[in-house]
Design a protein around this motif. Structure first.
Motif, mmCIF file in Angstrom:
data_model
loop_
_atom_site.group_PDB
_atom_site.id
_atom_site.type_symbol
_atom_site.label_atom_id
_atom_site.label_comp_id
_atom_site.label_asym_id
_atom_site.label_seq_id
_atom_site.Cartn_x
_atom_site.Cartn_y
_atom_site.Cartn_z
ATOM 1 N N GLY A 32 -14.755 23.626 8.002
ATOM 2 C CA GLY A 32 -15.990 24.116 8.626
ATOM 3 C C GLY A 32 -16.570 23.074 9.575
ATOM 4 N N ARG A 36 -17.204 23.300 13.539
ATOM 5 C CA ARG A 36 -18.553 23.115 14.105
ATOM 6 C C ARG A 36 -18.556 22.003 15.146
ATOM 7 N NH1 ARG A 36 -19.947 24.801 8.944
ATOM 8 N NH2 ARG A 36 -19.908 22.740 8.032
ATOM 9 N N ILE A 53 -17.239 32.624 13.355
ATOM 10 C CA ILE A 53 -18.242 32.044 12.446
ATOM 11 C C ILE A 53 -19.565 32.807 12.532
ATOM 12 C CG2 ILE A 53 -19.650 29.969 12.010
ATOM 13 C CD1 ILE A 53 -17.200 28.278 12.667
ATOM 14 N N LEU A 58 -13.506 34.916 8.783
ATOM 15 C CA LEU A 58 -12.600 33.766 8.763
ATOM 16 C C LEU A 58 -11.842 33.657 10.088
ATOM 17 C CD1 LEU A 58 -10.977 34.026 5.210
ATOM 18 C CD2 LEU A 58 -13.016 32.742 5.918
ATOM 19 N N ILE A 59 -11.590 32.429 10.499
ATOM 20 C CA ILE A 59 -10.702 32.166 11.623
ATOM 21 C C ILE A 59 -9.295 32.606 11.181
ATOM 22 C CG2 ILE A 59 -9.468 30.174 12.663
ATOM 23 C CD1 ILE A 59 -13.256 30.459 12.310
ATOM 24 N N MET A 64 -5.896 28.646 12.016
ATOM 25 C CA MET A 64 -6.521 27.694 11.096
ATOM 26 C C MET A 64 -5.486 26.713 10.524
ATOM 27 S SD MET A 64 -9.657 27.364 10.218
ATOM 28 C CE MET A 64 -9.722 25.620 9.969
ATOM 29 N N PHE A 87 -10.801 24.676 2.711
ATOM 30 C CA PHE A 87 -9.419 25.080 2.969
ATOM 31 C C PHE A 87 -8.634 24.846 1.694
ATOM 32 C CE2 PHE A 87 -5.101 25.074 4.304
ATOM 33 C CZ PHE A 87 -5.038 25.789 5.496
ATOM 34 N N ARG A 89 -8.631 29.194 2.258
ATOM 35 C CA ARG A 89 -9.546 30.308 1.997
ATOM 36 C C ARG A 89 -8.794 31.623 1.836
ATOM 37 N NH1 ARG A 89 -14.247 27.524 4.524
ATOM 38 N NH2 ARG A 89 -16.126 28.685 4.021
ATOM 39 N N GLN A 93 -3.002 30.608 3.507
ATOM 40 C CA GLN A 93 -3.440 29.221 3.750
ATOM 41 C C GLN A 93 -3.037 28.315 2.588
ATOM 42 O OE1 GLN A 93 -7.581 28.707 4.846
ATOM 43 N NE2 GLN A 93 -7.477 30.240 6.461
ATOM 44 N N ASP A 136 -25.048 29.861 10.856
ATOM 45 C CA ASP A 136 -24.555 30.978 10.039
ATOM 46 C C ASP A 136 -25.279 31.086 8.694
ATOM 47 O OD1 ASP A 136 -23.365 28.628 9.157
ATOM 48 O OD2 ASP A 136 -21.378 29.501 8.848
ATOM 49 N N ARG A 145 -20.502 36.569 4.674
ATOM 50 C CA ARG A 145 -19.671 35.457 4.179
ATOM 51 C C ARG A 145 -19.362 35.622 2.691
ATOM 52 N NH1 ARG A 145 -23.490 30.886 5.885
ATOM 53 N NH2 ARG A 145 -22.005 29.404 5.003
HETATM 54 P P1 AMP Z 1 -17.834 26.203 5.778
HETATM 55 O O1 AMP Z 1 -18.506 25.067 6.460
HETATM 56 O O2 AMP Z 1 -16.650 25.773 4.943
HETATM 57 O O3 AMP Z 1 -18.778 27.090 5.005
HETATM 58 O O4 AMP Z 1 -17.214 27.131 6.935
HETATM 59 C C1 AMP Z 1 -18.031 27.770 7.898
HETATM 60 C C2 AMP Z 1 -17.235 28.860 8.606
HETATM 61 O O5 AMP Z 1 -16.095 28.285 9.264
HETATM 62 C C3 AMP Z 1 -16.647 29.942 7.689
HETATM 63 O O6 AMP Z 1 -17.588 30.957 7.403
HETATM 64 C C4 AMP Z 1 -15.474 30.440 8.531
HETATM 65 O O7 AMP Z 1 -15.912 31.293 9.565
HETATM 66 C C5 AMP Z 1 -14.967 29.167 9.192
HETATM 67 N N1 AMP Z 1 -13.924 28.502 8.366
HETATM 68 C C6 AMP Z 1 -14.023 27.285 7.745
HETATM 69 N N2 AMP Z 1 -12.905 27.005 7.066
HETATM 70 C C7 AMP Z 1 -12.077 28.053 7.258
HETATM 71 C C8 AMP Z 1 -10.767 28.389 6.793
HETATM 72 N N3 AMP Z 1 -10.089 27.570 5.977
HETATM 73 N N4 AMP Z 1 -10.230 29.561 7.210
HETATM 74 C C9 AMP Z 1 -10.887 30.390 8.022
HETATM 75 N N5 AMP Z 1 -12.120 30.165 8.475
HETATM 76 C C10 AMP Z 1 -12.726 28.998 8.101
#
Ligand code: AMP
Length: 196
Positions: A32, A36, A53, A58-59, A64, A87, A89, A93, A136, A145
């Protein structure tokens, strides 16, 4: 020691990662945060990532996985261990993580699951949105989410249980108590005779 910190959005993965880095000197990879950072720098990848996001989605896995491979190559080559935060998710993966580690002669030792009820996750994310302005962390995206988490990510719990790698931690407690419970479990790794 390579570990995955697993749990729903807002479960405390980032907070506990920071404490684990301090204690064990592990390298931290938060996918994430990687995304960002791209958004902040307005890279091509950042534009693509933002479109997912912002929708709480999810990407796509192939993209990813390529990103993670790249980060591992650049940042984690000579590190004694990594905390993977956010990761894997999805099941593909998780399979890719195994391959990415194996091809570097490494393995995954444990998946630490921070278990927190949904209503607490929502409350924490709303508060984090207020405190940090994270885009988000708004009510509409939080709902999406959580839905994505239950549908696409939570099956990983069974996946890792079957591999005997899943360690359940009650994440609905005070930060230091959660940390203590995690370290107790991690300290058993490498000492299989004392593992429950
Ligand atoms: P996080 O900071 O881990 O909550 O991630 C924020 C956002 O980034 C998630 O809601 C996804 O849109 C994207 N994201 C982060 N990690 C992944 C991943 N491993 N696979 C897909 N999307 C991800």
């Amino acid at each position: 020691m390579n570990i995955v910190l697993f749990g729903g959005p807002g479960s405390g993965k980032g907070t506990q990662s920071e404490k684990l880095i301090d204690k064990y000197g592990l390298h931290h990879i938060s996918t994430g945060e990687v995304l960002r950072d791209h958004i902040k720098r307005e890279t091509e990848l950042g534009k693509i990532a933002k479109s997912y996001i912002d929708e709480g989605q999810l990407i796509p896995d192939d993209l990813m996985i390529r990103i993670l491979d790249d980060v591992l190559e650049k940042e984690a080559k000579d590190k004694p261990g990594v905390i993977f935060d956010g990761f894997p998710r999805t099941i593909p993966q998780a399979e890719a993580l195994n391959e990415l580690l194996n091809k570097r002669g490494k393995e995954l030792h444990a998946v630490v699951g921070l278990e927190v009820p949904d209503e607490k996750l929502v409350a924490r994310m709303i508060q984090r949105g207020k405190d940090t302005g994270r885009a988000d962390d708004n009510e509409e995206t939080i709902k999406k989410r959580l839905h994505v988490y239950h549908n696409q990510t939570s099956p990983l719990k069974e996946h890792y249980k079957k591999q005997n790698k899943y360690v359940a931690i009650d994440g609905d407690r005070e930060i230091n108590n959660i940390f203590e419970a995690i370290t107790k479990e991690l300290d058993k790794i490498g000492k299989p005779d004392v593992r429950d």
